[in-house]
Design a protein around this motif. Structure first.
Motif, PDB file in Angstrom:
ATOM      1  N   ALA A 599       1.057  -1.130   0.034  1.00 30.15           N
ATOM      2  CA  ALA A 599      -0.017  -0.041  -0.106  1.00 30.15           C
ATOM      3  C   ALA A 599       0.731   1.218   0.046  1.00 30.15           C
ATOM      4  CB  ALA A 599      -0.862   0.028   1.298  1.00 30.15           C
ATOM      5  N   GLU A 600       1.920   1.258   0.776  1.00 34.92           N
ATOM      6  CA  GLU A 600       2.770   2.431   0.657  1.00 34.92           C
ATOM      7  C   GLU A 600       3.645   2.625  -0.699  1.00 34.92           C
ATOM      8  OE1 GLU A 600       6.273   2.337   3.103  1.00 34.92           O
ATOM      9  OE2 GLU A 600       4.982   2.655   5.052  1.00 34.92           O
ATOM     10  N   ARG A 601       3.798   1.562  -1.421  1.00 35.42           N
ATOM     11  CA  ARG A 601       4.427   1.693  -2.799  1.00 35.42           C
ATOM     12  C   ARG A 601       3.298   2.231  -3.573  1.00 35.42           C
ATOM     13  NH1 ARG A 601       8.969  -1.987  -3.822  1.00 35.42           N
ATOM     14  NH2 ARG A 601       8.211  -1.907  -5.872  1.00 35.42           N
ATOM     15  N   PHE A 602       1.964   1.933  -3.324  1.00 35.31           N
ATOM     16  CA  PHE A 602       0.836   2.356  -4.228  1.00 35.31           C
ATOM     17  C   PHE A 602       0.897   3.918  -4.143  1.00 35.31           C
ATOM     18  CE2 PHE A 602      -1.353  -1.954  -4.342  1.00 35.31           C
ATOM     19  CZ  PHE A 602      -0.606  -2.224  -5.235  1.00 35.31           C
ATOM     20  N   THR A 603       0.992   4.302  -2.836  1.00 33.93           N
ATOM     21  CA  THR A 603       0.766   5.619  -2.510  1.00 33.93           C
ATOM     22  C   THR A 603       1.851   6.333  -3.144  1.00 33.93           C
ATOM     23  OG1 THR A 603      -0.267   5.323  -0.197  1.00 33.93           O
ATOM     24  CG2 THR A 603       1.011   7.404  -0.403  1.00 33.93           C
ATOM     25  N   THR A 604       3.207   5.871  -2.932  1.00 30.53           N
ATOM     26  CA  THR A 604       4.223   6.444  -3.674  1.00 30.53           C
ATOM     27  C   THR A 604       4.131   6.858  -5.032  1.00 30.53           C
ATOM     28  OG1 THR A 604       5.887   5.461  -2.045  1.00 30.53           O
ATOM     29  CG2 THR A 604       6.557   6.209  -4.281  1.00 30.53           C
ATOM     30  N   GLN A 605       3.444   5.584  -5.818  1.00 29.92           N
ATOM     31  CA  GLN A 605       3.042   5.745  -7.114  1.00 29.92           C
ATOM     32  C   GLN A 605       2.164   7.034  -7.471  1.00 29.92           C
ATOM     33  OE1 GLN A 605       1.783   2.039  -8.260  1.00 29.92           O
ATOM     34  NE2 GLN A 605       3.675   1.337  -8.951  1.00 29.92           N
ATOM     35  N   GLN A 606       1.200   7.026  -6.540  1.00 25.80           N
ATOM     36  CA  GLN A 606      -0.012   8.181  -7.017  1.00 25.80           C
ATOM     37  C   GLN A 606       0.792   9.433  -6.577  1.00 25.80           C
ATOM     38  OE1 GLN A 606      -3.610   7.391  -4.340  1.00 25.80           O
ATOM     39  NE2 GLN A 606      -2.793   5.244  -4.373  1.00 25.80           N
ATOM     40  N   ASN A 607       1.625   9.689  -5.861  1.00 21.53           N
ATOM     41  CA  ASN A 607       2.477  10.882  -5.434  1.00 21.53           C
ATOM     42  C   ASN A 607       3.245  11.122  -7.061  1.00 21.53           C
ATOM     43  OD1 ASN A 607       1.158  11.331  -3.020  1.00 21.53           O
ATOM     44  ND2 ASN A 607       3.280  10.359  -1.932  1.00 21.53           N
ATOM     45  N   SER A 608       3.845  10.234  -7.438  1.00 23.70           N
ATOM     46  CA  SER A 608       4.465  10.383  -8.572  1.00 23.70           C
ATOM     47  C   SER A 608       3.923  11.067  -9.680  1.00 23.70           C
ATOM     48  CB  SER A 608       5.522   9.194  -8.784  1.00 23.70           C
ATOM     49  OG  SER A 608       6.111   9.354 -10.030  1.00 23.70           O
ATOM     50  N   TRP A 609       2.518  10.364  -9.957  1.00 22.54           N
ATOM     51  CA  TRP A 609       1.716  10.579 -10.865  1.00 22.54           C
ATOM     52  C   TRP A 609       1.100  12.218 -10.679  1.00 22.54           C
ATOM     53  CZ3 TRP A 609      -1.288   5.605 -10.284  1.00 22.54           C
ATOM     54  CH2 TRP A 609      -0.778   4.661 -11.151  1.00 22.54           C
TER      55      TRP A 609
END
Length: 781
Positions: A599-609
């Motif tokens: 879930a942390e990795r997903f949050t990181t991806q969303q921030n990048s987008w």
């Protein structure tokens, strides 16, 4: 008044009756049963006749789909000598309505993709089938070609080795098999072409993605980058010797999950003593801080034979989701140079980014997207939220009888490793084949040595020898075979009991031994990767077993504190003499920690987008302008002539007389395109610098993302006007020699070297976030 039945849209029913994004795949069960029954009575000629009855449009009804599936079942048997399972027909029907399908390993996903591609092509759509590498693109296109030819559909593959003309011909086919990266690179190349005929791609329409969760989730934030030689040498601070002298635990500390390293107060004091004239708490000090942090990451966190291998004098990155060398990838210049310095390698030539494209944006540029994977349902909500895709599971055509044994957790990694060797020895003594799954090259080679010392001769499949992949996997299911491998996702080849080619007697012999035993050494960062490894056993109803060996020293256990879970050192003491942890519920806590980490990795991806959304919009504005100049012969000339006056206007008239109208238009177009591209490259570089320092705005209690967006808008103001001004100045400076202008000599040329940068929003914990924390601490806030 009598009311009719309540009709709900498919996606709403999916949300109402299932988990978000999880679709019901049983919708077409009746249709599939009818198609399969119909196929049993069809001759080849009758199947061809059915095909002729299909409308040449996207408006297929259920009756048309039934005809296609029946005919396809006959064609596959005729051309490929394969009997299609009803589950494959069901998966194809499901994907044709836009739903992502989850199917177990060995259930024939490649064939399903071909069925969907063939149907879409017959409906008048253009299809790209995206694979994870060139090998699979070439193999699958050649394998499925007889089937497509019988449908009257042209199929081709695109690979890295192809020349531009060959690429154009391949992309013109009805169905194109190509790797995700290669397609992205061709998009970027087309964005920088200077003549209309240089473009290789056709308009995007339908996209079928193999291993779709790997592409759309795990690699969605890895940008594909078109890079060329830097126009000027990048300035960097050489801090390698300083960082090498820093002492762990004194000058810097590493967080338990080993994803971030931080200077201590003692380390910060060392920096201040080494560079006394630099104010570390100002914007001017950021480059030094960043260089130190980058070198520290390279020295401490990036591990040889884990994150990269050294081969042929180069540092080659290893993909953590696929276990292969990430071809044509490198870290951003500062980190790349730091790793090369660490390993004593020749430093790679510095480059500058000409353009970039996120995998996510590449996929979203298609009108229709679908795909298949062995682990799609686990990320169904993610796919629904970010791609508006539903995912559903199609069960295997035979029940899975694989035994997934309870996880074994040991106090230490050494005790865990010893237990793994014992388990392999026990299986090997019976002749049962074993697949030992490891995280990285170093671990795979360490276990190969441990097994060799124990009298076992294993085969090793990792990034160092992935060219032998097909040969090793062909033997992995044989009696007595022991295979040590890194991640198996996207391998594209099944492990068959008894080995390849198929030998019924050998298959039965290995099945009687219990089938393939998969042993996983330590959990992966995602439970999907564990599931993909487990799925190598129990193929198509075969027997098999899987077992995870973990330790309390693994990253999954060390990260508990960060995820708010209560796993203390006392757990390691609740173990038997062999180190096996006996406390109940530890495995469940590791499950939770693994889910939280993902879930942390997903949050990181969303921030990048979020950081990239505005940049992508600005790029589209520039590309629209670029397309006008590229395809309208006189557009650039007219744009420059409108801005020219006085001496500049006289200069244009002189060039018109010397070159002629057509040649002047060509020169103006080339210059205008070059200046647009150069200015965009400068814009990306400036945004990169802004983003590196934007987190310092948090010191003033400002939102870094909001501030970055403001800076991005400000930086882009006047972009198109500046490009025209630059182009006009360049054209004015050009010299005519013998009735010709040498644009190359004038420096008007595009870069041709390409590679991908491995850029993540938070690869080891955001460096600038750490700087902010240090500064806040130093300033007493």
């Amino acid at each position: 008044m009598t009311r009719g039945p309540l009709l709900l849209p498919k996606k709403f029913k999916s949300w109402l009756f299932n988990a978000p994004g999880v679709a019901d795949t049983a919708t077409h069960s009746g249709l599939v049963a009818r198609a399969a029954a119909r196929a049993t009575t069809l001759t080849g000629e009758q199947a061809r006749s059915l095909l002729q009855q299909l409308p040449d449009s996207a408006a297929w009804g259920d009756a048309d789909l039934e005809k296609y599936l029946a005919a396809a079942k006959v064609f596959v048997q005729e051309t490929l000598d394969m009997a299609l399972f009803d589950t494959q027909l069901l998966a194809a029907a499901t994907m044709l309505e836009g739903t992502v399908v989850e199917m177990d390993t060995g259930e024939g996903k490649t064939m399903v993709g071909a069925l969907v591609a063939g149907a879409q092509a017959l409906r008048g759509r253009r299809v790209h089938v995206l694979t994870v590498n060139d090998y699979l693109a070439q193999r699958d296109a050649a394998w499925m070609k007889p089937f497509f030819e019988l449908l009257g559909v042209e199929v081709a593959a695109v690979t890295e080795a192809m020349e531009p003309q060959e690429r154009r011909q391949s992309y013109a086919a009805d169905v194109v098999y190509v790797s995700v990266n290669e397609l992205g690179f061709d998009v970027l190349r087309d964005r920088t072409c200077t003549e209309p005929e240089q473009a290789t791609l056709q308009p995007f329409d339908v996209c079928i993605v193999d291993e779709i969760d790997s592409v759309l989730v795990d690699e969605a934030t890895v940008p594909l980058v078109l890079a060329g030689r830097a126009r000027s040498e990048l300035q960097s601070v050489d801090v390698a010797d300083f960082v090498k002298a820093l002492r762990p635990g004194i000058d810097f500390t590493v967080e338990p999950d080993k994803r971030n390293v931080s200077l201590t107060d003692v380390g910060l004091a060392q920096v201040e003593a080494r560079w006394p004239g630099v104010e570390l708490y100002s914007a001017a000090g950021t480059p030094l801080f960043s260089s130190i942090n980058t070198a520290l990451h390279a020295q401490v966190l990036l591990q040889r034979d884990v994150d990269y291998i050294v081969r042929d004098g180069k540092a080659e990155i290893v993909s953590d989701s696929r276990g292969r060398v990430a071809a044509l990838q490198r870290w951003p210049d500062g980190l790349q140079a730091a790793v090369e310095t660490k390993e004593g390698l020749h430093k790679t030539e510095q480059g500058e980014i000409l353009d970039q494209l996120l995998v996510r944006d590449l996929i979203k540029s298609f009108t229709t997207v679908t795909g298949m994977s062995g682990t799609a349902v686990a990320v169904a909500e993610y796919l629904r939220t970010h791609y508006e895709l539903d995912a559903g599971r199609v069960d295997s055509h035979k029940p899975c009888i694989r035994t997934d044994m309870p996880e074994k957790i040991y106090a230490t990694a050494a005790q865990r490793d010893a237990a793994v060797v014992v388990a392999v020895q026990a299986a090997h003594a019976t002749g049962q084949p074993v697949l030992l799954g490891t995280h990285d090259v170093a671990t795979s080679e360490r276990f190969a040595q441990l097994l060799t010392a124990a009298g076992i001769d294993p085969q090793v499949l990792n990034a160092r020898n992935d060219s032998l992949e097909a040969q090793i996997i062909a033997q992995a299911g044989r009696r007595g075979s022991i295979t040590v491998s890194t991640q198996m996702a996207g391998r594209g080849t099944d492990i068959l009991l008894g080995g390849t080619p198929v030998d019924p007697a050998a298959h039965a012999d290995v099945a009687a031994l219990g089938g393939l035993l998969v042993i996983i050494v330590g959990r992966f960062y995602s439970p999907r990767l564990d599931a993909q490894l487990r799925g190598r056993a129990g193929r198509q109803g075969d027997p098999g077993a899987s077992l995870i060996f973990s330790s309390m020293e693994d990253p999954a256990a060390n990260g508990q504190e960060a995820h708010g879970l209560e796993l203390t050192d006392s757990v390691a003491h609740e173990a038997d003499d062999a180190g096996l942890v006996t406390r109940a519920g530890v495995s469940s806590l590791l499950d939770k920690a693994q889910r939280l980490a993902e879930a942390e990795r997903f949050t990181t991806q969303q921030n990048s987008w979020k950081y990239n959304e505005l940049i992508a919009y600005q790029r589209n504005v520039v590309l629209a302008d670029r397309q006008t100049f590229l395809h309208e012969r006189d557009a650039a000339l007219y744009a420059l002539a409108e801005r020219a006056d006085g001496e500049v206007g006289d200069r244009l008239e002189h060039l018109r007389s010397a070159l002629g109208e057509e040649e002047l238009a060509r020169v103006c177009r080339a210059v205008m395109l070059f200046e647009l591209d150069a200015l965009w490259s400068d814009h990306l570089a400036q945004l990169s610098e802004q983003r590196a320092a934007i987190h310092l705005r948090a010191l003033g209690r400002q939102n870094p993302l909001d501030e970055f967006r403001r800076e991005t808008i400000r930086t882009f103001e006047g972009f198109l006007e500046d490009a025209r001004t630059n182009a006009l100045e360049t054209v004015e400076s050009l010299e005519v020699v013998d009735g010709h202008i040498d644009l190359d000599a004038a420096g008007i040329r595009s870069g041709s070297t390409t590679w991908t940068y491995v850029v993540d929003e938070n690869p080891f914990g955001n460096q600038t976030d750490q700087i902010v924390k240090w500064l806040l601490k130093k300033m007493g806030k």
